[in-house]
Design an enzyme around this catalytic site. Structure first.
Site, PDB file in Angstrom:
ATOM      1  N   SER A 162       0.848  -1.186   0.000  1.00  0.00           N
ATOM      2  CA  SER A 162       0.000   0.000   0.000  1.00  0.00           C
ATOM      3  C   SER A 162       0.886   1.239   0.000  1.00  0.00           C
ATOM      4  O   SER A 162       1.976   1.235  -0.572  1.00  0.00           O
ATOM      5  CB  SER A 162      -0.934  -0.032   1.219  1.00  0.00           C
ATOM      6  OG  SER A 162      -1.777   1.093   1.238  1.00  0.00           O
ATOM      7  N   SER A 163       0.465   2.299   0.660  1.00  0.00           N
ATOM      8  CA  SER A 163       1.249   3.530   0.737  1.00  0.00           C
ATOM      9  C   SER A 163       0.828   4.328   1.957  1.00  0.00           C
ATOM     10  O   SER A 163      -0.360   4.364   2.304  1.00  0.00           O
ATOM     11  CB  SER A 163       1.039   4.381  -0.515  1.00  0.00           C
ATOM     12  OG  SER A 163       1.540   5.694  -0.330  1.00  0.00           O
ATOM     13  N   TYR A 176      -4.076   7.782  -6.454  1.00  0.00           N
ATOM     14  CA  TYR A 176      -3.123   6.805  -5.938  1.00  0.00           C
ATOM     15  C   TYR A 176      -3.469   6.414  -4.499  1.00  0.00           C
ATOM     16  O   TYR A 176      -3.534   5.231  -4.156  1.00  0.00           O
ATOM     17  CB  TYR A 176      -1.709   7.383  -6.007  1.00  0.00           C
ATOM     18  CG  TYR A 176      -0.623   6.426  -5.597  1.00  0.00           C
ATOM     19  CD1 TYR A 176      -0.243   5.385  -6.440  1.00  0.00           C
ATOM     20  CD2 TYR A 176       0.038   6.560  -4.373  1.00  0.00           C
ATOM     21  CE1 TYR A 176       0.764   4.510  -6.070  1.00  0.00           C
ATOM     22  CE2 TYR A 176       1.038   5.692  -4.005  1.00  0.00           C
ATOM     23  CZ  TYR A 176       1.404   4.665  -4.853  1.00  0.00           C
ATOM     24  OH  TYR A 176       2.386   3.795  -4.482  1.00  0.00           O
ATOM     25  N   LYS A 180      -4.792   2.700  -2.872  1.00  0.00           N
ATOM     26  CA  LYS A 180      -4.109   2.022  -1.772  1.00  0.00           C
ATOM     27  C   LYS A 180      -5.063   1.786  -0.600  1.00  0.00           C
ATOM     28  O   LYS A 180      -4.962   0.782   0.115  1.00  0.00           O
ATOM     29  CB  LYS A 180      -2.897   2.838  -1.326  1.00  0.00           C
ATOM     30  CG  LYS A 180      -1.817   2.923  -2.404  1.00  0.00           C
ATOM     31  CD  LYS A 180      -1.406   1.548  -2.910  1.00  0.00           C
ATOM     32  CE  LYS A 180      -0.256   1.593  -3.870  1.00  0.00           C
ATOM     33  NZ  LYS A 180       0.162   0.233  -4.321  1.00  0.00           N
TER      34      LYS A 180
END
Length: 291
Positions: A162-163, A176, A180
């Site tokens: 993920s982020s 984005y 995630k």
């Protein structure tokens, strides 16, 4: 002899098969190196012809350095055909499970992602479909394709990358960060659905010294840099690389090395992590702290 010095103890994945998307370079390649060093055979999955040489070179490096089998596979995980190609390549090119004589996907790492940055007013429907198709649909389709080949004793591992942007709300990451957040939700769902096959966990890296970061605009880098004073491990040290020192001087803190992210993935994939599933593991130097 302690496990720290026993080679057999260090090769905990000997004979296992790991499929890693986005692994011709950057974080994905670092993950491939980490798992190969522990004995895993690797399918290096990547998307474009431009990465053919990098994938081939990495496969040769892993085989020579660790005595494992590594095979590159250029495939589009957003299509059924691409996922089928990954399975058929793994079946034909990687050693089978020693007990069954068939392919077993012991480790699956969803590392590939399309990075997108834009202010909200600049996001387009075309951007949405492209980013969500790559970052959300791709992992779904590949997990579907791998499901019949997962272990049946809970020994398998799926790791979704993920982020930290999904937790802290980094600017310009409408798409984005949204993808995630979706993959983190899928992590929890798959942890229940696939409980008899594998654990399913995710990690949320912060900024990492990769092509993705280096190609980001200075505006994006400055927005990310606002978090460095709040990130405990972002201080630059004398043993950091010259590249990292230069980055830290300009932006006020250092980012992760790819191998640091790979080490956390390696921890999750270890046999000792068998009682953890559905978790989001912090991999960002403390920018966001697991609760």
């Amino acid at each position: 002899m302690s496990s720290n010095t026993n080679p057999s103890a260090q090769r905990v994945h000997k004979g296992k098969t790991a499929l890693i998307t986005g692994s011709a370079r950057s974080i994905g390649a670092a993950i491939a190196r980490n798992l190969a060093a522990k004995g895993a055979n690797i399918c290096i999955i990547y998307l474009t012809e431009a990465s053919d040489k990098a994938a081939k070179d990495l496969a040769e490096e892993l085989s020579a350095a660790h005595g494992v089998k590594a095979v590159p596979c250029r495939a589009d995980v957003t299509t059924k055909e691409g996922c089928d190609l990954i399975i058929s390549t793994s079946q034909s090119s990687l050693p089978p499970n020693p007990k069954t004589g068939k392919l077993q996907v012991d480790i699956l790492v969803h590392s590939a992602a399309l990075f997108h940055t834009a202010p909200i007013e600049a996001v387009t429907p075309e951007d949405f479909y492209k980013v969500y198709t790559t970052n959300v649909l791709g992992p779904i389709l590949l997990t579907q394709a791998c499901k019949p080949f997962l272990p049946t004793d809970r020994s398998g591992r799926i790791v979704n990358v993920s982020s930290v942007g999904s937790q802290v709300g980094l600017q310009y990451l409408t798409l984005y960060g949204g993808t995630k957040g979706a993959i983190e939700a899928m992590t929890r769902t798959w942890a229940r659905e696939l409980a008899e096959n594998c654990t399913v966990n995710s990690i949320n890296p912060g900024s990492t010294m990769t092509d993705m970061l280096q190609h980001a605009s200075d505006e994006v880098k400055q927005a990310i840099a606002l978090f460095y004073p709040l990130t405990p491990l972002s201080g630059v040290r004398e043993w950091d690389s010259d590249e990292m020192k230069k980055f830290g001087e300009k932006y006020g803190g250092r980012v992760a090395y790819p191998e640091e992210i790979a080490g956390i993935v390696g921890m999750i994939c270890s046999p000792e992590s068998s009682w953890m599933t559905g978790s989001l593991v912090s991999a960002n130097g403390g920018q966001w702290m697991s609760s």
